[in-house]
Design an enzyme around this catalytic site. Structure first.
Site, PDB file in Angstrom:
ATOM      1  N   PHE A 120      -1.578   4.041   2.996  1.00  0.00           N
ATOM      2  CA  PHE A 120      -0.942   2.785   3.361  1.00  0.00           C
ATOM      3  C   PHE A 120      -0.153   2.903   4.653  1.00  0.00           C
ATOM      4  O   PHE A 120       0.281   1.910   5.177  1.00  0.00           O
ATOM      5  CB  PHE A 120      -0.010   2.312   2.219  1.00  0.00           C
ATOM      6  CG  PHE A 120      -0.727   2.232   0.905  1.00  0.00           C
ATOM      7  CD1 PHE A 120      -1.937   1.589   0.801  1.00  0.00           C
ATOM      8  CD2 PHE A 120      -0.188   2.834  -0.227  1.00  0.00           C
ATOM      9  CE1 PHE A 120      -2.598   1.515  -0.414  1.00  0.00           C
ATOM     10  CE2 PHE A 120      -0.840   2.758  -1.441  1.00  0.00           C
ATOM     11  CZ  PHE A 120      -2.045   2.098  -1.526  1.00  0.00           C
ATOM     12  N   THR A 171       3.902  -8.335   1.402  1.00  0.00           N
ATOM     13  CA  THR A 171       3.935  -7.070   0.667  1.00  0.00           C
ATOM     14  C   THR A 171       2.527  -6.616   0.318  1.00  0.00           C
ATOM     15  O   THR A 171       2.191  -5.429   0.440  1.00  0.00           O
ATOM     16  CB  THR A 171       4.771  -7.213  -0.615  1.00  0.00           C
ATOM     17  OG1 THR A 171       6.089  -7.647  -0.280  1.00  0.00           O
ATOM     18  CG2 THR A 171       4.863  -5.888  -1.359  1.00  0.00           C
ATOM     19  N   TRP A 228       0.873  -5.461   3.488  1.00  0.00           N
ATOM     20  CA  TRP A 228       1.445  -4.193   3.951  1.00  0.00           C
ATOM     21  C   TRP A 228       0.735  -3.019   3.286  1.00  0.00           C
ATOM     22  O   TRP A 228       0.507  -1.986   3.922  1.00  0.00           O
ATOM     23  CB  TRP A 228       2.941  -4.148   3.622  1.00  0.00           C
ATOM     24  CG  TRP A 228       3.602  -2.872   4.073  1.00  0.00           C
ATOM     25  CD1 TRP A 228       4.159  -2.615   5.298  1.00  0.00           C
ATOM     26  CD2 TRP A 228       3.764  -1.668   3.308  1.00  0.00           C
ATOM     27  NE1 TRP A 228       4.649  -1.332   5.342  1.00  0.00           N
ATOM     28  CE2 TRP A 228       4.424  -0.726   4.132  1.00  0.00           C
ATOM     29  CE3 TRP A 228       3.421  -1.301   2.014  1.00  0.00           C
ATOM     30  CZ2 TRP A 228       4.749   0.550   3.701  1.00  0.00           C
ATOM     31  CZ3 TRP A 228       3.732  -0.018   1.578  1.00  0.00           C
ATOM     32  CH2 TRP A 228       4.389   0.886   2.407  1.00  0.00           C
ATOM     33  N   HIS A 229       0.367  -3.176   2.027  1.00  0.00           N
ATOM     34  CA  HIS A 229      -0.271  -2.086   1.306  1.00  0.00           C
ATOM     35  C   HIS A 229      -1.719  -1.874   1.728  1.00  0.00           C
ATOM     36  O   HIS A 229      -2.259  -0.778   1.538  1.00  0.00           O
ATOM     37  CB  HIS A 229      -0.206  -2.345  -0.207  1.00  0.00           C
ATOM     38  CG  HIS A 229       1.126  -2.032  -0.801  1.00  0.00           C
ATOM     39  ND1 HIS A 229       2.112  -2.978  -0.973  1.00  0.00           N
ATOM     40  CD2 HIS A 229       1.644  -0.866  -1.259  1.00  0.00           C
ATOM     41  CE1 HIS A 229       3.178  -2.410  -1.510  1.00  0.00           C
ATOM     42  NE2 HIS A 229       2.924  -1.134  -1.698  1.00  0.00           N
ATOM     43  N   GLY A 230      -2.368  -2.887   2.275  1.00  0.00           N
ATOM     44  CA  GLY A 230      -3.740  -2.681   2.699  1.00  0.00           C
ATOM     45  C   GLY A 230      -4.386  -3.940   3.232  1.00  0.00           C
ATOM     46  O   GLY A 230      -4.060  -5.050   2.804  1.00  0.00           O
TER      47      GLY A 230
END
Length: 468
Positions: A468, A320, A323-325
């Site tokens: 993102f 997670t 996934w955001h960066g």
């Protein structure tokens, strides 16, 4: 093209809706698909090849799903699924994570004194690639599991993948959720009216709240963390806490409203997350479609609560975060969320549930601190900001202006107050009870034109989640 722009509101959307509602039923998906490609092309016009990348993802996953549908043996289905997922993950890795890996390899090579340095790819991240990759991957995995049948129509699948309301920043909609609506959906004046209402509410949250409080966070960054007082540091991170919520929540409502106008029922993405009493509860209420994706396609296949609970939680939160960066601050953010959830499960989660006031106070402290890791990518600056929030942690120096929090906070006082009120869910409850009254309709009209005026003044910042 962003929803909170004149180009979208007064050119693209009216033209699209006119063509869409004039088109016969059999052509409506074609209109959505074509309009979505135009919408996406406008956003990536400096890199038009990214439109072809998205279409290639459509073609690869369509072909893989069709092959799975024709395979009788599980081994054949598995090969087809792995081929499609290799493309999906490979594209995401190439554009989003390759340079991150190269930078860290170069760091290790430098410390080892090898004198060797690798060249980065320097690729520009395609807008929305994380969202549409997860969306088409869920389709492929559901076909593999035989939860749904492979879609025979390339146009229908393309409409699902490219649909402009949720193409750029979600919500992440599974194909099973909209499969029947792709073939048949109700078009009515009431749907259009409800959609316009949702869109206006979302636009208001974005322009009138998120952009305004976001300005305070921008000012804090401009001043420099070493020069702000403790009260301004807290005010700044609270402003960012409100900004990221109403920015993304506003977008999600606009996407849901646009979908409703076209007869689609998109899932909710938020459910008053800042009313949570624990971090576990918070992540059941925040970006719910992403949480559902990780639960359905990562957490449960790994064993869920039944086998290796803590390992599974750790992997989910690492993914997670990434996934955001592609940055270590997001990795650390994922680690912190994992640790907090682990502590709640092992020790004090029951206390938070038993004593709601304690739970809310706990989250009032934890939520802004967790977003600090999200907002500041430089770990040295994170440490500096923490020293401003908690002066007893170290030498913080002398503030340039000790009354800075009054000066900068007063400029957006009403926006902060509105943000705090809207977090409670009370305005939404009142709206649901009175939504079709003349007073509420008038308020929505006034809010829309207030947004237009603010956009005219230049308050139409891009959505945070576009990155993102």
């Amino acid at each position: 093209m962003v929803f909170s722009s004149f180009t979208f509101l007064f050119y693209f959307l009216p033209a699209f809706l006119l063509v869409y509602f004039l088109a016969p039923g059999a052509w409506k998906n074609t209109v959505i698909f074509s309009g979505s490609l135009i919408f996406y092309y406008y956003g990536v016009k400096d890199h038009p090849g990214y439109v072809l990348l998205m279409l290639a993802s459509l073609a690869v996953n369509y072909t893989a799903a069709q092959c799975m549908g024709r395979c009788r043996r599980r081994s054949g289905r598995t090969r087809c699924m792995l081929a499609g997922m290799s493309w999906n993950i490979g594209c995401l890795f190439l554009f989003k994570y390759l340079d991150f890996v190269i930078d860290n390899v170069n760091l290790l090579l430098g410390r080892a004194g090898t004198g060797v340095q690798l060249s980065g790819a320097g690729l520009v991240l395609p807008i929305g690639i994380s969202f549409y990759t997860f969306q088409i991957s869920s389709y492929l995995l559901d076909v593999y599991r035989k939860n749904i049948r492979a879609e025979r129509s390339l146009l229908t699948l393309g409409t699902y993948l490219c649909m402009f309301p949720q193409l750029i920043a979600g919500p992440i909609v599974t194909y099973s959720h909209v499969q029947k609506q792709m073939a048949f959906r109700v078009h009515s004046f009431r749907n259009v009216e409800d959609g316009l209402r949702e869109f206006t509410i979302g636009l208001s949250l974005k322009v009138l709240i998120a952009n305004k409080v976001g300005g305070l966070w921008t000012q804090v960054n401009s001043i420099g963390f070493e020069s702000i007082s403790c009260p301004l540091a807290w005010l700044g991170i609270v402003a960012y806490t409100f900004q990221i919520y109403f920015d993304f929540y506003g977008y999600s409502l606009m996407a849901k409203g646009l979908g409703r106008m076209m007869g689609f029922d998109f899932p909710d993405n938020f459910r008053n997350p800042y009313q949570s009493r624990s971090m576990t509860e918070f992540w059941r209420r925040w970006h719910m479609t992403l949480g559902s994706w990780f639960r359905e396609y990562v957490y449960i296949p790994l064993g869920g609560n039944r086998h290796h609970l803590y390992r599974n939680l750790f992997l989910v939160w690492m993914l997670t975060g990434l996934w955001h960066g592609a940055s270590w601050n997001f990795v650390l953010w994922g680690c912190c969320i994992f640790v907090l959830i682990l502590l709640e499960k092992r020790w004090f989660g029951g206390v938070l549930e038993k004593y709601p006031v304690a739970g809310h106070l706990y989250m009032m402290l934890v939520i802004p601190l967790s977003w600090l890791l999200f907002a500041v990518t430089d770990m040295g600056q994170v440490g500096l900001y923490m020293s401003r929030l908690f002066p007893f942690l170290g030498n913080t120096g002398q503030a340039v202006f000790r009354g800075d929090f009054v000066k900068y906070g007063s400029a957006c006082f009403w926006s902060l107050a509105a943000a705090a009120l809207c977090c409670t869910g009370v305005p939404r409850k009142i709206y649901e009870e009175k939504k079709y009254t003349f007073t509420v309709t008038l308020v929505l009209v006034l809010l829309f034109w207030a947004c237009v005026y603010c956009m005219y003044l230049g308050l139409d910042d891009p959505f945070l989640y576009y990155q993102f």
